[in-house]
Design an enzyme around this catalytic site. Structure first.
Site, short mmCIF file in Angstrom:
data_model
loop_
_atom_site.label_atom_id
_atom_site.label_comp_id
_atom_site.label_asym_id
_atom_site.label_seq_id
_atom_site.Cartn_x
_atom_site.Cartn_y
_atom_site.Cartn_z
N CYS B 147 0.77 -1.15 0.03
CA CYS B 147 -0.14 -0.23 -0.12
C CYS B 147 0.75 1.28 0.05
CB CYS B 147 -0.76 -0.08 1.17
SG CYS B 147 -2.24 -1.15 1.09
N HIS B 148 1.81 1.27 0.87
CA HIS B 148 2.35 2.69 1.01
C HIS B 148 3.93 2.21 1.34
CE1 HIS B 148 -1.58 3.50 2.35
NE2 HIS B 148 -1.48 4.38 1.44
#
Lengths: 422, 183
Positions: B147-148
């Site tokens: 995701c990040h």
């Protein structure tokens, strides 16, 4: 502004006891409206129209939707395949959400350009921001209901934002979820609140219109109505203009409903929610992308405050800051039409919001528009910096330093002058 | 309002008494409304049936060295990794001052060949990749959150990226050599 005389005996009988007809006559018929409103003034009533469309389509969807983690996804598929016209009602509702935000964002930029937030319209502006916040909460919870992969993981990421707050963060997230992860209790409460919120928005819209009719509409010159010649009756002049605009807008809206119904959506949301697999790219709906970019752009610690908390605060601040712009804007002139310097900064802000949106869509380590060496995260940080600088630095300074163009003496005069030049 | 009723200062004691009553009534009303609100707020907390599903037993005899599995616990995945000798050494040799969230490997495992962590990224709650064979395990041979972009090491500790803390070690105990109870 005298009370209307009702010829119909039934209407008169009702109106003597509850003056609904007088109120409608007053606010939708004789309401004195500046005679120079452009098509930019159509989007308020368009947003109201979309709100009604969303409530009606939503009521019919709720008749066939099942708010349970095991059944929600398949009940939505049943709506699409088996329920008569279910596909139509759902696509109206899904695309209606995007249309609502398109109308409201245009409406907000209109207000920013023409200074509609300035005295005496601060309350009107505030209620508008509250409507935007309520819309965001509603849209977020509605997106969770189909219980696809993006629903589930969007809900997980966004609710986890609250864990950034010290001490109360974790209990707060558990309370929001009603469990230890996004699960059936979360889905149930989101459905309940998603059904409630539109009526809260409706109430806020009533207040918004009430405040509008108290302070009157702003107009492209930003000069108030000074004499009866400056205004025309709302009906038939603006009812017909709003209806024409609505016709054009419906062509746009229904194009997506019938020909590109999944244009605004993410394909991953047609995969049932799976708590064990995170999709490789979690992206919010387009209308949240600029805020998502601001959230992600804070990847550094300041004075020991962790990046995660700072990002969350920056994201909330990007909307909260709108509440104080009536006082940050020091210019005596409302309309940017007469503000030769600020006009350009407005254009930069407008483009800045699109840049933020682009950055929110891409992965942080991607290159911006494919430009080698220019990372999305860097551009996002610069765009975030400008967003806040626009309100905190540009607005107060330009208002003081700029010399505005001379204002027309009245709305009438500006209309006659423009007519003569044409 | 009381001033319009009592126009002169003669009734001062009466006014004080009335002000006190107004304040006291308001205070009782506010406290009462707060108390009435509490059950509704608390009804949104995890219910008893959710709390009852708080522990699971897992058979770990069929996890070969070098592999890991995901099991569900409280609606979240738990990663159980059967670590290789090399992974254990990597986890133990790193200097604590290099870590974002300093914690020794010994403090995170009961038996050093078994690493058991909650498989939820401490950033925003995604499931890191690297449990199934063939998935990317990030720059530190542990897990990688897509995701990040957070990287975790072979002890589930955060090494790079936006996550603020190590993967959480749940409460667990080994019932036998081949069975572990989580929660």
């Amino acid at each position: 502004m005298s009370a209307p005389v009702w010829n119909n005996a039934v209407v008169k009988w009702v109106d003597d006891r509850l003056p609904v007809f007088s109120m409608l006559h007053h606010s939708a018929y004789e309401y004195p409206t500046p005679k120079n409103l452009s098509y930019m003034w159509n989007f308020g009533s368009l947003a109201g129209f979309v709100l009604v469309t969303m409530i009606l389509s939503g009521i019919f969807l709720a008749m066939n939707y099942t708010p349970h983690a095991d059944m929600a996804f398949w009940s939505v598929e049943r709506i699409m395949r088996d329920v008569n016209y279910g596909w139509l009602i759902r696509y109206i509702h899904v695309n209606g959400a995007s249309m609502f935000f398109i109308c409201v964002y245009i409406h907000i930029f209109r207000g920013l350009y023409y200074g509609s937030y300035k005295a005496p319209r601060e309350m009107l502006w505030w209620i508008g921001i509250l409507i935007l916040l309520a819309m965001m909460a509603t849209a977020f919870m509605g997106y969770v209901l189909p219980w696809g992969q993006m629903s589930f993981w969007g809900a997980t990421v966004i609710t986890n934002l609250f864990s950034a707050f010290p001490i109360i963060g974790d209990p707060l997230v558990t309370w929001l979820w009603g469990g230890f992860a996004v699960d059936n209790p979360t889905l149930n409460r989101f459905f309940s609140l998603h059904y409630l919120m539109p009526f809260v928005i409706l109430g806020l819209v009533v207040l918004h219109v009430w405040a509008l009719h108290t302070v009157r509409s702003n107009n492209p010159t930003g000069v108030e109505i000074k004499s009866p010649q400056d205004a025309i009756a709302f009906h038939p002049y603006y009812t017909i203009k709003d209806l024409f605009g609505m016709g054009v807008f419906l062509i746009f809206f229904l194009f997506f409903v019938f020909f590109a119904p999944d244009f605004f959506g993410e394909p991953d949301n047609y995969i049932p929610a799976n708590p064990l697999v995170t999709p490789p790219h979690i992206v919010p709906e387009w209308y949240f992308l600029p805020f998502y970019a601001i959230l992600r752009s804070i990847d550094f610690t300041v004075f020991g405050v962790p990046a995660k908390l700072l990002g969350v605060l920056a994201m909330f601040a990007s909307i909260i800051i709108l509440f104080v712009i009536p006082w940050l804007d020091t210019s005596k002139v409302r309309s940017s039409k007469y503000r030769p310097v600020y006009k350009w900064f407005f254009l930069v802000l407008f483009i800045d919001c699109f840049v933020l949106g682009y950055c929110g869509k891409k992965a942080p380590d991607d290159y911006f528009m494919g430009i080698e060496g220019l990372k999305v995260i860097t551009v996002g940080q610069l765009a975030t910096l400008y967003y806040f600088a626009h309100f905190l630095v540009v607005m107060p300074l330009v208002g003081k330093l700029e010399r505005p163009k001379p204002l027309p003496a009245s709305i009438s005069q500006s209309v006659l002058k423009e007519g003569a030049n044409a | 309002m009381s001033q319009s009723v009592h126009s002169s200062g003669e009734h001062q004691p009466d006014e004080n008494r009335r002000d006190f009553l107004t304040l006291a009534t308001t205070a009782v009303g506010v406290v009462g409304a707060g108390c009435a609100l509490l059950p509704f707020v608390d009804s949104m907390n995890p219910s008893k049936d959710v709390l009852a599903l708080a522990s699971v037993e897992v058979n770990i005899s069929n996890i070969p060295v070098g592999q890991a599995v995901k099991v569900m616990w409280r609606g979240k995945p738990v990663f159980i990794r059967h670590r290789t000798e090399r992974e254990i050494n990597e986890a133990q040799e790193v200097a604590l001052n290099e870590l974002v969230d300093p914690q020794s490997d010994d403090a995170r495992v009961e038996k050093k060949e078994w690493l058991i962590v909650v498989g939820v990224c401490t950033h925003l709650g995604c499931i890191p990749m690297g449990t199934a064979t063939g998935e990317t395990r990030g720059d530190f041979d542990g897990w990688y959150c897509p995701c990040h972009g957070s990287h975790y090491d072979t002890s589930g500790r955060i090494r790079k990226g936006p996550a603020p803390a190590n993967l959480v070690v749940p409460e667990y105990e080994f019932l036998t050599d081949t069975s572990v109870k989580i929660g």
